[in-house]
Design a protein around this motif. Structure first.
Motif, PDB file in Angstrom:
ATOM      1  N   HIS A  20       0.857  -1.188   0.000  1.00 43.83           N
ATOM      2  CA  HIS A  20       0.000   0.000   0.000  1.00 43.83           C
ATOM      3  C   HIS A  20       0.892   1.237   0.000  1.00 43.83           C
ATOM      4  O   HIS A  20       1.725   1.402   0.895  1.00 43.83           O
ATOM      5  CB  HIS A  20      -0.900   0.035   1.239  1.00 43.83           C
ATOM      6  CG  HIS A  20      -1.752  -1.175   1.382  1.00 43.83           C
ATOM      7  ND1 HIS A  20      -2.952  -1.306   0.743  1.00 43.83           N
ATOM      8  CD2 HIS A  20      -1.559  -2.315   2.085  1.00 43.83           C
ATOM      9  CE1 HIS A  20      -3.479  -2.473   1.053  1.00 43.83           C
ATOM     10  NE2 HIS A  20      -2.646  -3.110   1.865  1.00 43.83           N
ATOM     11  N   LEU A  21       0.747   2.079  -0.999  1.00 40.72           N
ATOM     12  CA  LEU A  21       1.522   3.309  -1.084  1.00 40.72           C
ATOM     13  C   LEU A  21       0.607   4.497  -0.810  1.00 40.72           C
ATOM     14  O   LEU A  21      -0.502   4.569  -1.336  1.00 40.72           O
ATOM     15  CB  LEU A  21       2.138   3.464  -2.475  1.00 40.72           C
ATOM     16  CG  LEU A  21       3.119   2.373  -2.912  1.00 40.72           C
ATOM     17  CD1 LEU A  21       3.534   2.593  -4.360  1.00 40.72           C
ATOM     18  CD2 LEU A  21       4.332   2.361  -2.012  1.00 40.72           C
ATOM     19  N   PHE A  22       1.100   5.399   0.011  1.00 43.37           N
ATOM     20  CA  PHE A  22       0.365   6.625   0.316  1.00 43.37           C
ATOM     21  C   PHE A  22       1.293   7.788   0.025  1.00 43.37           C
ATOM     22  O   PHE A  22       2.485   7.742   0.338  1.00 43.37           O
ATOM     23  CB  PHE A  22      -0.059   6.655   1.782  1.00 43.37           C
ATOM     24  CG  PHE A  22      -0.968   5.524   2.160  1.00 43.37           C
ATOM     25  CD1 PHE A  22      -2.331   5.630   1.984  1.00 43.37           C
ATOM     26  CD2 PHE A  22      -0.457   4.354   2.687  1.00 43.37           C
ATOM     27  CE1 PHE A  22      -3.177   4.591   2.318  1.00 43.37           C
ATOM     28  CE2 PHE A  22      -1.286   3.302   3.027  1.00 43.37           C
ATOM     29  CZ  PHE A  22      -2.649   3.424   2.844  1.00 43.37           C
ATOM     30  N   TYR A  23       0.743   8.840  -0.549  1.00 46.07           N
ATOM     31  CA  TYR A  23       1.544  10.001  -0.911  1.00 46.07           C
ATOM     32  C   TYR A  23       1.015  11.231  -0.197  1.00 46.07           C
ATOM     33  O   TYR A  23      -0.185  11.526  -0.264  1.00 46.07           O
ATOM     34  CB  TYR A  23       1.498  10.221  -2.431  1.00 46.07           C
ATOM     35  CG  TYR A  23       2.305  11.403  -2.888  1.00 46.07           C
ATOM     36  CD1 TYR A  23       3.689  11.315  -2.969  1.00 46.07           C
ATOM     37  CD2 TYR A  23       1.690  12.594  -3.238  1.00 46.07           C
ATOM     38  CE1 TYR A  23       4.447  12.394  -3.386  1.00 46.07           C
ATOM     39  CE2 TYR A  23       2.438  13.679  -3.657  1.00 46.07           C
ATOM     40  CZ  TYR A  23       3.816  13.573  -3.732  1.00 46.07           C
ATOM     41  OH  TYR A  23       4.555  14.647  -4.141  1.00 46.07           O
ATOM     42  N   GLY A  24       1.889  11.920   0.495  1.00 43.20           N
ATOM     43  CA  GLY A  24       1.482  13.143   1.167  1.00 43.20           C
ATOM     44  C   GLY A  24       2.202  13.297   2.484  1.00 43.20           C
ATOM     45  O   GLY A  24       3.137  12.564   2.797  1.00 43.20           O
ATOM     46  N   ASN A  25       1.758  14.251   3.264  1.00 41.49           N
ATOM     47  CA  ASN A  25       2.329  14.515   4.580  1.00 41.49           C
ATOM     48  C   ASN A  25       1.816  13.449   5.545  1.00 41.49           C
ATOM     49  O   ASN A  25       0.625  13.390   5.839  1.00 41.49           O
ATOM     50  CB  ASN A  25       1.923  15.913   5.052  1.00 41.49           C
ATOM     51  CG  ASN A  25       2.513  16.279   6.380  1.00 41.49           C
ATOM     52  OD1 ASN A  25       2.817  15.435   7.213  1.00 41.49           O
ATOM     53  ND2 ASN A  25       2.671  17.566   6.593  1.00 41.49           N
ATOM     54  N   ASP A  31      -5.602   9.060   9.111  1.00 43.34           N
ATOM     55  CA  ASP A  31      -6.968   8.557   8.938  1.00 43.34           C
ATOM     56  C   ASP A  31      -7.122   7.757   7.650  1.00 43.34           C
ATOM     57  O   ASP A  31      -7.925   6.826   7.585  1.00 43.34           O
ATOM     58  CB  ASP A  31      -7.970   9.713   8.959  1.00 43.34           C
ATOM     59  CG  ASP A  31      -8.107  10.327  10.342  1.00 43.34           C
ATOM     60  OD1 ASP A  31      -7.784   9.649  11.338  1.00 43.34           O
ATOM     61  OD2 ASP A  31      -8.529  11.496  10.430  1.00 43.34           O
ATOM     62  N   GLU A  32      -6.363   8.109   6.622  1.00 49.54           N
ATOM     63  CA  GLU A  32      -6.399   7.372   5.353  1.00 49.54           C
ATOM     64  C   GLU A  32      -5.619   6.063   5.454  1.00 49.54           C
ATOM     65  O   GLU A  32      -5.993   5.053   4.861  1.00 49.54           O
ATOM     66  CB  GLU A  32      -5.792   8.245   4.242  1.00 49.54           C
ATOM     67  CG  GLU A  32      -5.827   7.622   2.873  1.00 49.54           C
ATOM     68  CD  GLU A  32      -5.224   8.532   1.817  1.00 49.54           C
ATOM     69  OE1 GLU A  32      -4.833   7.993   0.769  1.00 49.54           O
ATOM     70  OE2 GLU A  32      -5.139   9.757   2.029  1.00 49.54           O
ATOM     71  N   VAL A  33      -4.562   6.064   6.237  1.00 43.88           N
ATOM     72  CA  VAL A  33      -3.679   4.907   6.367  1.00 43.88           C
ATOM     73  C   VAL A  33      -4.248   3.855   7.326  1.00 43.88           C
ATOM     74  O   VAL A  33      -4.115   2.653   7.096  1.00 43.88           O
ATOM     75  CB  VAL A  33      -2.285   5.382   6.853  1.00 43.88           C
ATOM     76  CG1 VAL A  33      -1.387   4.220   7.205  1.00 43.88           C
ATOM     77  CG2 VAL A  33      -1.636   6.266   5.793  1.00 43.88           C
ATOM     78  N   PRO A  60       0.966   2.256  16.631  1.00 39.78           N
ATOM     79  CA  PRO A  60      -0.226   1.444  16.924  1.00 39.78           C
ATOM     80  C   PRO A  60      -0.796   0.722  15.692  1.00 39.78           C
ATOM     81  O   PRO A  60      -1.601  -0.181  15.837  1.00 39.78           O
ATOM     82  CB  PRO A  60      -1.237   2.470  17.451  1.00 39.78           C
ATOM     83  CG  PRO A  60      -0.415   3.608  17.934  1.00 39.78           C
ATOM     84  CD  PRO A  60       0.772   3.657  17.024  1.00 39.78           C
ATOM     85  N   MET A  61      -0.354   1.094  14.505  1.00 37.65           N
ATOM     86  CA  MET A  61      -0.858   0.467  13.280  1.00 37.65           C
ATOM     87  C   MET A  61      -0.012  -0.720  12.842  1.00 37.65           C
ATOM     88  O   MET A  61      -0.308  -1.358  11.834  1.00 37.65           O
ATOM     89  CB  MET A  61      -0.909   1.499  12.150  1.00 37.65           C
ATOM     90  CG  MET A  61      -1.845   2.647  12.417  1.00 37.65           C
ATOM     91  SD  MET A  61      -1.875   3.762  11.009  1.00 37.65           S
ATOM     92  CE  MET A  61      -2.354   5.290  11.799  1.00 37.65           C
ATOM     93  N   LEU A  62       1.025  -1.049  13.595  1.00 37.43           N
ATOM     94  CA  LEU A  62       1.904  -2.169  13.249  1.00 37.43           C
ATOM     95  C   LEU A  62       1.284  -3.499  13.639  1.00 37.43           C
ATOM     96  O   LEU A  62       0.585  -3.606  14.640  1.00 37.43           O
ATOM     97  CB  LEU A  62       3.236  -2.051  13.974  1.00 37.43           C
ATOM     98  CG  LEU A  62       4.260  -1.075  13.436  1.00 37.43           C
ATOM     99  CD1 LEU A  62       5.459  -1.039  14.366  1.00 37.43           C
ATOM    100  CD2 LEU A  62       4.686  -1.438  12.029  1.00 37.43           C
ATOM    101  N   ALA A  63       1.593  -4.515  12.859  1.00 41.87           N
ATOM    102  CA  ALA A  63       1.267  -5.888  13.221  1.00 41.87           C
ATOM    103  C   ALA A  63       2.115  -6.246  14.448  1.00 41.87           C
ATOM    104  O   ALA A  63       3.127  -5.588  14.719  1.00 41.87           O
ATOM    105  CB  ALA A  63       1.584  -6.822  12.050  1.00 41.87           C
ATOM    106  N   PRO A  64       1.753  -7.290  15.195  1.00 43.88           N
ATOM    107  CA  PRO A  64       2.508  -7.640  16.407  1.00 43.88           C
ATOM    108  C   PRO A  64       4.021  -7.782  16.191  1.00 43.88           C
ATOM    109  O   PRO A  64       4.800  -7.395  17.040  1.00 43.88           O
ATOM    110  CB  PRO A  64       1.882  -8.963  16.836  1.00 43.88           C
ATOM    111  CG  PRO A  64       0.478  -8.864  16.343  1.00 43.88           C
ATOM    112  CD  PRO A  64       0.571  -8.132  15.020  1.00 43.88           C
ATOM    113  N   ASP A  65       4.436  -8.327  15.076  1.00 41.74           N
ATOM    114  CA  ASP A  65       5.869  -8.475  14.794  1.00 41.74           C
ATOM    115  C   ASP A  65       6.361  -7.446  13.783  1.00 41.74           C
ATOM    116  O   ASP A  65       7.419  -7.613  13.173  1.00 41.74           O
ATOM    117  CB  ASP A  65       6.174  -9.884  14.268  1.00 41.74           C
ATOM    118  CG  ASP A  65       5.984 -10.941  15.345  1.00 41.74           C
ATOM    119  OD1 ASP A  65       6.195 -10.610  16.526  1.00 41.74           O
ATOM    120  OD2 ASP A  65       5.624 -12.078  15.006  1.00 41.74           O
TER     121      ASP A  65
END
Length: 86
Positions: A20-25, A31-33, A60-65
């Protein structure tokens, strides 16, 4: 230009379902990620003075590992220098 190149690489290797690629600040994109979380890897290449803010926002958005990779965190090695001998 680099974002377009990354998009092309993801398409060329048919990895759209895995990358997943996101572009911006990044401080404005949480909220988008967040809906695509959890992430196995988060790569941060930004203003070094903001890294702590990025980490607290995205950890907080990371998987456990999962891991967060930061670019140039040692600022060309200058923060790792032994200044006691200068």
């Amino acid at each position: 230009k680099r974002h377009e190149e990354a998009l092309n690489n993801v398409r060329d290797f048919q990895l759209e379902d895995r990358i997943h690629l996101f572009y911006g600040n990044a401080l404005e994109l949480a909220d988008e990620v967040r809906p695509a979380a959890p992430y196995d890897v988060i790569f941060i290449d930004a203003a070094k003075g903001q890294y702590k803010n990025f980490f607290h926002l995205y950890e907080p958005m990371l998987a456990p590992d999962g891991v967060i990779i930061t670019d140039n965190v040692l600022f060309k090695g200058l923060v790792a220098e032994d200044y006691s001998k200068i």
